[in-house]
Design a protein around this motif. Sequence first.
Motif, PDB file in Angstrom:
ATOM      1  N   ILE A  40       0.863  -1.181   0.000  1.00 59.50           N
ATOM      2  CA  ILE A  40       0.000   0.000   0.000  1.00 59.50           C
ATOM      3  C   ILE A  40       0.894   1.224   0.000  1.00 59.50           C
ATOM      4  O   ILE A  40       1.840   1.306   0.776  1.00 59.50           O
ATOM      5  CB  ILE A  40      -0.898   0.069   1.254  1.00 59.50           C
ATOM      6  CG1 ILE A  40      -1.762  -1.166   1.404  1.00 59.50           C
ATOM      7  CG2 ILE A  40      -1.764   1.326   1.221  1.00 59.50           C
ATOM      8  CD1 ILE A  40      -2.583  -1.180   2.690  1.00 59.50           C
ATOM      9  N   GLY A  42       0.133   5.549  -0.323  1.00 57.55           N
ATOM     10  CA  GLY A  42      -0.935   6.509  -0.519  1.00 57.55           C
ATOM     11  C   GLY A  42      -0.735   7.813   0.218  1.00 57.55           C
ATOM     12  O   GLY A  42       0.284   8.036   0.868  1.00 57.55           O
ATOM     13  N   VAL A  58      -4.898   6.138  -2.893  1.00 58.56           N
ATOM     14  CA  VAL A  58      -4.160   4.992  -2.370  1.00 58.56           C
ATOM     15  C   VAL A  58      -3.948   3.986  -3.497  1.00 58.56           C
ATOM     16  O   VAL A  58      -4.888   3.629  -4.207  1.00 58.56           O
ATOM     17  CB  VAL A  58      -4.903   4.313  -1.198  1.00 58.56           C
ATOM     18  CG1 VAL A  58      -4.094   3.157  -0.637  1.00 58.56           C
ATOM     19  CG2 VAL A  58      -5.219   5.327  -0.094  1.00 58.56           C
ATOM     20  N   PHE A  60      -2.540   0.154  -4.485  1.00 63.69           N
ATOM     21  CA  PHE A  60      -2.381  -1.171  -3.890  1.00 63.69           C
ATOM     22  C   PHE A  60      -1.633  -2.089  -4.844  1.00 63.69           C
ATOM     23  O   PHE A  60      -1.752  -1.960  -6.063  1.00 63.69           O
ATOM     24  CB  PHE A  60      -3.745  -1.804  -3.623  1.00 63.69           C
ATOM     25  CG  PHE A  60      -4.617  -1.020  -2.693  1.00 63.69           C
ATOM     26  CD1 PHE A  60      -4.562  -1.229  -1.327  1.00 63.69           C
ATOM     27  CD2 PHE A  60      -5.479  -0.053  -3.186  1.00 63.69           C
ATOM     28  CE1 PHE A  60      -5.353  -0.499  -0.471  1.00 63.69           C
ATOM     29  CE2 PHE A  60      -6.282   0.682  -2.338  1.00 63.69           C
ATOM     30  CZ  PHE A  60      -6.225   0.457  -0.965  1.00 63.69           C
ATOM     31  N   THR A  72      -5.647   1.622  -8.087  1.00 68.73           N
ATOM     32  CA  THR A  72      -5.693   2.899  -7.385  1.00 68.73           C
ATOM     33  C   THR A  72      -7.135   3.176  -6.985  1.00 68.73           C
ATOM     34  O   THR A  72      -8.044   3.020  -7.804  1.00 68.73           O
ATOM     35  CB  THR A  72      -5.183   4.044  -8.276  1.00 68.73           C
ATOM     36  OG1 THR A  72      -3.828   3.766  -8.645  1.00 68.73           O
ATOM     37  CG2 THR A  72      -5.245   5.382  -7.549  1.00 68.73           C
ATOM     38  N   PHE A  75     -10.292   7.363  -1.499  1.00 71.87           N
ATOM     39  CA  PHE A  75     -11.112   7.282  -0.291  1.00 71.87           C
ATOM     40  C   PHE A  75     -11.391   8.676   0.253  1.00 71.87           C
ATOM     41  O   PHE A  75     -10.589   9.595   0.081  1.00 71.87           O
ATOM     42  CB  PHE A  75     -10.395   6.462   0.784  1.00 71.87           C
ATOM     43  CG  PHE A  75     -10.144   5.028   0.392  1.00 71.87           C
ATOM     44  CD1 PHE A  75     -11.180   4.110   0.325  1.00 71.87           C
ATOM     45  CD2 PHE A  75      -8.865   4.595   0.087  1.00 71.87           C
ATOM     46  CE1 PHE A  75     -10.951   2.784  -0.037  1.00 71.87           C
ATOM     47  CE2 PHE A  75      -8.619   3.272  -0.273  1.00 71.87           C
ATOM     48  CZ  PHE A  75      -9.671   2.367  -0.336  1.00 71.87           C
ATOM     49  N   ARG A  83      -7.012   5.549   6.302  1.00 68.19           N
ATOM     50  CA  ARG A  83      -6.141   4.411   6.633  1.00 68.19           C
ATOM     51  C   ARG A  83      -6.949   3.142   6.899  1.00 68.19           C
ATOM     52  O   ARG A  83      -6.578   2.054   6.462  1.00 68.19           O
ATOM     53  CB  ARG A  83      -5.254   4.758   7.820  1.00 68.19           C
ATOM     54  CG  ARG A  83      -4.221   5.839   7.460  1.00 68.19           C
ATOM     55  CD  ARG A  83      -3.379   6.235   8.643  1.00 68.19           C
ATOM     56  NE  ARG A  83      -2.455   5.145   8.907  1.00 68.19           N
ATOM     57  CZ  ARG A  83      -1.681   5.056   9.973  1.00 68.19           C
ATOM     58  NH1 ARG A  83      -1.714   6.008  10.884  1.00 68.19           N
ATOM     59  NH2 ARG A  83      -0.873   4.047  10.131  1.00 68.19           N
ATOM     60  N   GLN A  85     -10.039   2.447   5.763  1.00 65.99           N
ATOM     61  CA  GLN A  85     -10.626   2.000   4.493  1.00 65.99           C
ATOM     62  C   GLN A  85      -9.589   1.311   3.619  1.00 65.99           C
ATOM     63  O   GLN A  85      -9.867   0.271   2.997  1.00 65.99           O
ATOM     64  CB  GLN A  85     -11.217   3.194   3.741  1.00 65.99           C
ATOM     65  CG  GLN A  85     -12.437   3.807   4.396  1.00 65.99           C
ATOM     66  CD  GLN A  85     -12.820   5.087   3.683  1.00 65.99           C
ATOM     67  OE1 GLN A  85     -13.431   5.033   2.618  1.00 65.99           O
ATOM     68  NE2 GLN A  85     -12.442   6.229   4.243  1.00 65.99           N
ATOM     69  N   ALA A  86      -8.398   1.879   3.565  1.00 64.98           N
ATOM     70  CA  ALA A  86      -7.326   1.302   2.746  1.00 64.98           C
ATOM     71  C   ALA A  86      -6.923  -0.072   3.269  1.00 64.98           C
ATOM     72  O   ALA A  86      -6.708  -1.002   2.481  1.00 64.98           O
ATOM     73  CB  ALA A  86      -6.125   2.243   2.705  1.00 64.98           C
ATOM     74  N   THR A  87      -6.839  -0.207   4.578  1.00 70.28           N
ATOM     75  CA  THR A  87      -6.483  -1.499   5.169  1.00 70.28           C
ATOM     76  C   THR A  87      -7.523  -2.553   4.832  1.00 70.28           C
ATOM     77  O   THR A  87      -7.183  -3.667   4.412  1.00 70.28           O
ATOM     78  CB  THR A  87      -6.320  -1.369   6.695  1.00 70.28           C
ATOM     79  OG1 THR A  87      -5.290  -0.425   6.971  1.00 70.28           O
ATOM     80  CG2 THR A  87      -5.977  -2.699   7.331  1.00 70.28           C
ATOM     81  N   TYR A  89      -9.649  -2.572   2.347  1.00 66.86           N
ATOM     82  CA  TYR A  89      -9.617  -2.825   0.910  1.00 66.86           C
ATOM     83  C   TYR A  89      -8.427  -3.722   0.550  1.00 66.86           C
ATOM     84  O   TYR A  89      -8.555  -4.656  -0.245  1.00 66.86           O
ATOM     85  CB  TYR A  89      -9.544  -1.503   0.157  1.00 66.86           C
ATOM     86  CG  TYR A  89      -9.894  -1.615  -1.290  1.00 66.86           C
ATOM     87  CD1 TYR A  89     -11.209  -1.532  -1.708  1.00 66.86           C
ATOM     88  CD2 TYR A  89      -8.907  -1.812  -2.254  1.00 66.86           C
ATOM     89  CE1 TYR A  89     -11.548  -1.638  -3.055  1.00 66.86           C
ATOM     90  CE2 TYR A  89      -9.235  -1.919  -3.587  1.00 66.86           C
ATOM     91  CZ  TYR A  89     -10.556  -1.829  -3.984  1.00 66.86           C
ATOM     92  OH  TYR A  89     -10.881  -1.952  -5.313  1.00 66.86           O
TER      93      TYR A  89
END
Length: 106
Positions: A40, A42, A58, A60, A72, A75, A83, A85-87, A89
Amino acid sequence: ECLNVPVETIESFGAVSEQVAKAMAEGALRNANVDAAISITGIAGPTGGSVEKPVGTVCFGWANRTTCQTETVYFDGDRQSIRQQATSYALAGFLSLLINSTHFSS
């Protein structure tokens, strides 16, 4: 450095890019001697964004021994929310990779 991301890749595409996320995932796969890896990179904010890459951008990377996919996502929210949401996802994409190692989607 631990992931052996080429400096040229960072300079050409920026640290927050699918190209860097791919290099990170492949580097983790290679250097950690594992069968699957995730990356990740971002901009969680509250500062650091730009017109091209706003806060919430972000990138990935998910890789295994046969494939690597990047994506990409944008969010919304504050730093903590982005952070989280990215985790979530990233882990969903990783689970997809583990379940179907040849064709996966996040």
